[in-house]
Motif scaffolding. Structure first.
Motif, PDB file in Angstrom:
ATOM      1  N   ILE A  24      42.294  44.446  44.517  1.00  0.00           N
ATOM      2  CA  ILE A  24      42.175  43.292  43.613  1.00  0.00           C
ATOM      3  C   ILE A  24      43.529  42.599  43.615  1.00  0.00           C
ATOM      4  O   ILE A  24      44.525  43.199  43.211  1.00  0.00           O
ATOM      5  N   SER A  30      37.235  39.422  35.717  1.00  0.00           N
ATOM      6  CA  SER A  30      36.512  38.422  34.929  1.00  0.00           C
ATOM      7  C   SER A  30      35.267  39.009  34.284  1.00  0.00           C
ATOM      8  O   SER A  30      34.936  38.688  33.132  1.00  0.00           O
ATOM      9  N   ALA A  31      34.561  39.888  35.000  1.00  0.00           N
ATOM     10  CA  ALA A  31      33.337  40.477  34.462  1.00  0.00           C
ATOM     11  C   ALA A  31      33.605  41.326  33.222  1.00  0.00           C
ATOM     12  O   ALA A  31      32.745  41.441  32.339  1.00  0.00           O
ATOM     13  N   PRO A  50      34.574  38.405  29.621  1.00  0.00           N
ATOM     14  CA  PRO A  50      33.837  37.145  29.507  1.00  0.00           C
ATOM     15  C   PRO A  50      34.445  36.238  28.434  1.00  0.00           C
ATOM     16  O   PRO A  50      34.878  36.711  27.384  1.00  0.00           O
ATOM     17  N   THR A  52      44.142  38.962  42.713  1.00  0.00           N
ATOM     18  CA  THR A  52      44.374  37.815  41.823  1.00  0.00           C
ATOM     19  C   THR A  52      43.779  38.107  40.454  1.00  0.00           C
ATOM     20  O   THR A  52      42.812  38.872  40.322  1.00  0.00           O
ATOM     21  N   TRP A  53      44.342  37.453  39.439  1.00  0.00           N
ATOM     22  CA  TRP A  53      43.907  37.716  38.075  1.00  0.00           C
ATOM     23  C   TRP A  53      42.497  37.204  37.787  1.00  0.00           C
ATOM     24  O   TRP A  53      41.837  37.704  36.889  1.00  0.00           O
ATOM     25  N   ASN A  54      42.042  36.215  38.548  1.00  0.00           N
ATOM     26  CA  ASN A  54      40.677  35.710  38.310  1.00  0.00           C
ATOM     27  C   ASN A  54      39.644  36.396  39.206  1.00  0.00           C
ATOM     28  O   ASN A  54      38.540  35.899  39.373  1.00  0.00           O
ATOM     29  N   ASP A  55      40.007  37.538  39.777  1.00  0.00           N
ATOM     30  CA  ASP A  55      39.045  38.308  40.568  1.00  0.00           C
ATOM     31  C   ASP A  55      37.799  38.593  39.722  1.00  0.00           C
ATOM     32  O   ASP A  55      37.891  38.861  38.520  1.00  0.00           O
ATOM     33  N   LYS A  56      36.653  38.572  40.372  1.00  0.00           N
ATOM     34  CA  LYS A  56      35.388  38.712  39.643  1.00  0.00           C
ATOM     35  C   LYS A  56      35.273  40.051  38.899  1.00  0.00           C
ATOM     36  O   LYS A  56      34.603  40.137  37.860  1.00  0.00           O
ATOM     37  N   LYS A  57      35.941  41.077  39.411  1.00  0.00           N
ATOM     38  CA  LYS A  57      35.871  42.372  38.730  1.00  0.00           C
ATOM     39  C   LYS A  57      36.615  42.358  37.397  1.00  0.00           C
ATOM     40  O   LYS A  57      36.202  43.014  36.433  1.00  0.00           O
ATOM     41  N   PRO A  95      44.129  31.745  38.722  1.00  0.00           N
ATOM     42  CA  PRO A  95      44.101  32.254  40.101  1.00  0.00           C
ATOM     43  C   PRO A  95      45.493  32.679  40.558  1.00  0.00           C
ATOM     44  O   PRO A  95      45.971  32.297  41.628  1.00  0.00           O
ATOM     45  N   THR A 104      39.729  32.710  30.092  1.00  0.00           N
ATOM     46  CA  THR A 104      40.081  31.922  31.271  1.00  0.00           C
ATOM     47  C   THR A 104      41.246  32.589  31.990  1.00  0.00           C
ATOM     48  O   THR A 104      42.373  32.604  31.494  1.00  0.00           O
TER      49      THR A 104
END
Length: 341
Positions: A127, A136-137, A140, A129-134, A146, A143
């Motif tokens: 992982i 972010s999930a 929720p 970047t900070w906005n990685d989907k893992k 990237p 914000t």
């Protein structure tokens, strides 16, 4: 006769002076606590305790080489290390601390949530970047920028590293197999720094950074730190209570050498650990006097009894009653050449 009397007085003075000074070295994890404890102990007992924050690995090495009165370590020494030592070493826990994922993510104002798997993937370099989907999930409504993740970790032999890697190995088979558990590791990614204070310094000065540090170092540096999902599936923010509960979710053996990570207690913070003092059961070695041995026993006894009052104000959990009782029992076995102190 006069010469004999003078020599006797000299020996008495030397013995008394030696008893007024003790030396220790090791973990940076408890250094803020020990600094306070030893300052207060000097006021009440008149004994100067010099503790060097050099990392658990170095502390274990120094006590094995008998160059200090005691070592500080966040992880217990292994059976192999104990067998290799020149005498029987004992472990006594003095506090429970939490290792937290501290971070520097501009624009994020609430504590982020992490799982052990996500933390392992960050430290494996999977992982980035900070906005990685893992991430972010798990968060929720937050914000996340990237922003590249800048991994900070220890460069020295560290009990904090042992505790963190012990937890990651329980959460990630990939971490267990590729990196493993230890005071010093072959890190897949990251920038190294010495001590908890060094890692905290990197995080504080580097946008996008994440680092594992003992709770008090995150608080002292005003670093945000995340909650971590425990075995019960709850996201727990580190504090004294949840750290203490970690010790109530595991069986504490008679020698107190045990891992507290991923505790079964439903309210426990999952990356918690005892911090230990390590010392020789038989104190008659390397020219030590009986006065020095008694001074060490008195210090250790104070640390697990009256000294516990300083734990919580500095963000360390006190020893639970059953653990304090085991600690006192271990200290009670100290001897000087077979003579009970």
């Amino acid at each position: 006769m006069k010469k004999s009397l003078l020599m006797g007085l000299t020996l008495m003075i030397t013995s008394t002076a030696a008893a007024q000074s003790l030396t220790g070295a090791g973990a940076s994890f408890p250094y803020p606590l020990y600094s306070k404890m030893f300052a207060e102990y000097k006021k009440s007992a008149g004994v100067d305790v010099n503790y060097q924050s050099v990392g658990s690995g170095s502390g274990q090495k120094q006590i094995s080489e008998r160059t200090v009165d005691f070592a500080g370590s966040d992880n217990p020494m292994s059976d192999e290390q104990l067998k290799a030592a020149p005498g029987k070493l004992l472990h006594v826990p003095t506090a429970i601390g939490a290792v937290v994922p501290a971070y520097n993510v501009p624009g994020v104002t609430e504590p982020l949530k992490f799982t052990g798997q996500v933390l392992a993937d960050i430290y494996l370099g999977k992982i980035r970047t900070w906005n990685d989907k893992k991430i972010s999930a798990l968060n929720p409504g937050v914000t996340l920028p990237p922003l590249p993740i800048q991994v900070a970790r220890r460069s020295d032999g560290s009990g904090t590293t042992y505790v963190f890697s012990d937890y990651l190995a329980k959460m990630s088979n990939e971490w267990k197999n590729k990196v493993g558990v230890g005071n010093s590791l072959q890190w897949p990614v990251g920038t190294g720094a010495k001590g908890n204070d060094g890692v905290a310094g990197i995080v504080k000065s580097t946008p996008g950074a994440i680092g594992y540090v003992e709770l008090v170092y995150a608080k002292q540096n005003k670093l945000p730190f995340g909650s971590v999902r425990n075995r019960a599936g709850r996201y727990i923010l580190a504090d004294n209570g949840p750290a203490s509960l970690a010790a109530q979710g595991v069986v504490i053996p008679a020698d107190t050498r045990v891992s507290l990570t991923n505790s079964a207690n439903g309210g426990a913070y999952p990356i918690a650990s005892f911090t230990y003092v390590i010392f020789y059961q038989d104190q008659k070695y390397s020219g030590r006097t009986e006065a020095q041995a008694k001074a060490l026993k008195n210090l250790l006894t104070w640390m697990v009894t009256a000294g516990q009052q300083f734990n919580e104000p500095l963000d360390y959990a006190r020893l639970p009653a059953n653990v304090a009782a085991k600690a006192k029992s271990i200290i009670g076995t100290l001897n000087y050449g077979g003579k009970k102190l």
